[in-house]
Design a protein around this motif. Structure first.
Motif, PDB file in Angstrom:
ATOM      1  N   GLU A 283       0.871  -1.021   0.230  1.00 20.51           N
ATOM      2  CA  GLU A 283       0.549  -0.196  -0.571  1.00 20.51           C
ATOM      3  C   GLU A 283       0.538   1.233  -0.064  1.00 20.51           C
ATOM      4  O   GLU A 283       0.339   2.020  -0.540  1.00 20.51           O
ATOM      5  N   SER A 284       1.749   1.369   0.475  1.00 18.34           N
ATOM      6  CA  SER A 284       2.568   2.185   0.576  1.00 18.34           C
ATOM      7  C   SER A 284       4.163   2.461  -0.674  1.00 18.34           C
ATOM      8  O   SER A 284       4.180   3.812  -1.021  1.00 18.34           O
ATOM      9  N   VAL A 285       3.043   1.673  -1.611  1.00 15.43           N
ATOM     10  CA  VAL A 285       3.714   2.424  -3.330  1.00 15.43           C
ATOM     11  C   VAL A 285       2.647   3.100  -3.351  1.00 15.43           C
ATOM     12  O   VAL A 285       3.665   3.877  -4.596  1.00 15.43           O
ATOM     13  N   ARG A 286       1.542   3.209  -3.356  1.00 14.53           N
ATOM     14  CA  ARG A 286       0.601   3.718  -3.855  1.00 14.53           C
ATOM     15  C   ARG A 286       1.082   5.532  -3.659  1.00 14.53           C
ATOM     16  O   ARG A 286       0.712   6.741  -4.166  1.00 14.53           O
ATOM     17  N   ASP A 287       1.413   5.510  -2.362  1.00 10.72           N
ATOM     18  CA  ASP A 287       2.480   7.568  -2.074  1.00 10.72           C
ATOM     19  C   ASP A 287       3.420   7.380  -2.798  1.00 10.72           C
ATOM     20  O   ASP A 287       3.670   8.774  -3.372  1.00 10.72           O
ATOM     21  N   GLN A 288       4.190   6.619  -3.997  1.00  5.46           N
ATOM     22  CA  GLN A 288       5.153   6.877  -4.299  1.00  5.46           C
ATOM     23  C   GLN A 288       4.917   6.940  -5.781  1.00  5.46           C
ATOM     24  O   GLN A 288       5.994   7.307  -6.813  1.00  5.46           O
ATOM     25  N   ILE A 289       4.155   6.443  -6.158  1.00  7.57           N
ATOM     26  CA  ILE A 289       3.914   6.164  -8.097  1.00  7.57           C
ATOM     27  C   ILE A 289       2.555   6.323  -8.036  1.00  7.57           C
ATOM     28  O   ILE A 289       1.122   5.625  -7.901  1.00  7.57           O
ATOM     29  N   PRO A 290       2.346   7.602  -8.767  1.00  7.33           N
ATOM     30  CA  PRO A 290       1.353   8.212  -8.498  1.00  7.33           C
ATOM     31  C   PRO A 290       0.105   6.989  -9.864  1.00  7.33           C
ATOM     32  O   PRO A 290       0.888   6.795 -10.769  1.00  7.33           O
ATOM     33  N   GLY A 291      -0.816   6.835  -9.547  1.00  7.71           N
ATOM     34  CA  GLY A 291      -1.808   5.664 -10.795  1.00  7.71           C
ATOM     35  C   GLY A 291      -1.104   4.419 -10.998  1.00  7.71           C
ATOM     36  O   GLY A 291      -2.095   3.893 -11.992  1.00  7.71           O
ATOM     37  N   VAL A 292      -0.207   4.361  -9.596  1.00  7.29           N
ATOM     38  CA  VAL A 292      -0.076   2.529  -9.722  1.00  7.29           C
ATOM     39  C   VAL A 292      -1.560   1.869  -9.419  1.00  7.29           C
ATOM     40  O   VAL A 292      -1.940   1.850  -8.931  1.00  7.29           O
ATOM     41  N   HIS A 293      -1.117   0.433 -10.005  1.00 11.29           N
ATOM     42  CA  HIS A 293      -2.228  -0.027  -9.234  1.00 11.29           C
ATOM     43  C   HIS A 293      -1.419  -1.484  -8.453  1.00 11.29           C
ATOM     44  O   HIS A 293      -0.369  -1.672  -9.145  1.00 11.29           O
ATOM     45  N   LEU A 294      -2.883  -1.647  -8.277  1.00  7.89           N
ATOM     46  CA  LEU A 294      -1.918  -3.021  -6.891  1.00  7.89           C
ATOM     47  C   LEU A 294      -2.217  -4.292  -6.800  1.00  7.89           C
ATOM     48  O   LEU A 294      -3.585  -3.577  -6.550  1.00  7.89           O
ATOM     49  N   LEU A 295      -1.939  -5.212  -5.939  1.00  5.20           N
ATOM     50  CA  LEU A 295      -2.868  -6.054  -6.415  1.00  5.20           C
ATOM     51  C   LEU A 295      -2.034  -7.365  -5.093  1.00  5.20           C
ATOM     52  O   LEU A 295      -1.062  -7.556  -4.787  1.00  5.20           O
ATOM     53  N   VAL A 296      -2.270  -7.338  -3.758  1.00  2.08           N
ATOM     54  CA  VAL A 296      -1.947  -8.335  -2.686  1.00  2.08           C
ATOM     55  C   VAL A 296      -1.877  -9.602  -3.587  1.00  2.08           C
ATOM     56  O   VAL A 296      -2.608 -10.411  -4.277  1.00  2.08           O
ATOM     57  N   ASN A 297      -0.918 -10.815  -3.616  1.00  2.23           N
ATOM     58  CA  ASN A 297      -0.606 -11.807  -4.163  1.00  2.23           C
ATOM     59  C   ASN A 297       0.920 -12.611  -3.923  1.00  2.23           C
ATOM     60  O   ASN A 297       1.549 -11.772  -3.576  1.00  2.23           O
TER      61      ASN A 297
END
Length: 248
Positions: A44-58
């Motif tokens: 989730e911390s990646v969201r603050d570092q990279i605008p518009g990134v998509h994330l998936l817990v996997n």
């Protein structure tokens, strides 16, 4: 330079280190990225570092997770242009201390992860796309207490050769990236005291011909070359980012 303008890339193990650096650069170069990780808070911390990134817990250790990743990539992008299989676990143990649990964990993540991810995501990858799998110089060096880890990375190198041959009719390129001493948060995640981690890094830096640790950004730069159209005639290859450690 906008090498990834209009392109989409999936990066496993992208919440830190080389994967995170690669994701950041791809977005900066106009691409869209889906990043996975098994630790939800770190991801989730990646969201603050990279605008518009998509994330998936996997969790790359679970074969069924590969199918879930393929479904999410198809939902987001339809087709993807690149796949960077960077998720992995590094753990060493000397003879006499290699447990069945350690064996299963390293094999499931480091070998099963890229195997089942490639199988699941190849149909979602555009013809002419690129797959990159993170290996390690451990597969080329005899290193104390690392026989099992080295074996998993040796398997990765062999798998990639097979994948490259099988996917060549679709003009899909498959290569490995073999990092050496790269400065990441690896030792922090192991819970090593800061002083101990610093001593290990000093020793690793001194052992390289260039006399220093590499950075995640330096490794990501090579990864982006291999994922981009600039490497359109490169497949089945293994690119070292190790300051010459495995070669000199």
């Amino acid at each position: 330079m906008q090498r990834f303008s209009g392109k989409s890339v999936v990066i496993t193990g992208g919440s830190s280190g080389i994967g995170l650096a690669a994701a950041r650069r791809i977005v900066e170069e106009g691409g869209s990225v889906l990043v996975t990780g098994s630790n939800s808070a770190r991801l989730e911390s990646v969201r603050d570092q990279i605008p518009g990134v998509h994330l998936l817990v996997n969790d790359a250790a679970k074969p069924e997770a590969a199918e879930a990743l393929a479904e999410e990539a198809a939902r987001l992008f339809g087709k993807i242009d690149g796949l960077f299989l960077n998720a992995g676990v590094g753990a060493g143990a000397p003879l006499g201390m290699i447990s069945a649990d350690l064996y299963r964990n390293l094999m499931d993540v480091n070998v099963g992860g890229p195997l089942f991810a490639t199988q699941a995501l190849a149909p979602v990858l555009r013809d002419g796309g690129s797959i990159l799998v993170t290996a390690s110089i451990a597969k080329d060096k005899g290193m104390e207490a690392s026989a099992l880890y080295s074996a998993t990375k040796g398997a990765v190198r062999s798998m990639v050769r097979g994948f490259a041959r099988e996917l060549a009719p679709r003009q899909i390129r498959v290569n490995t990236l073999s990092p050496g001493p790269i400065r990441t948060d690896f030792f922090n995640r192991l819970g090593l005291p800061e002083e101990h981690a610093a001593t290990i890094e000093e020793h690793m830096a001194a052992s390289t011909p260039l006399g220093r640790m590499g950075t995640a950004e330096e490794a990501a730069a090579v990864a982006l070359f291999l994922l981009s159209d600039e490497a359109s005639y490169v497949t089945g290859s293994d690119y070292f980012v190790d300051g010459g450690t495995a070669q000199l």
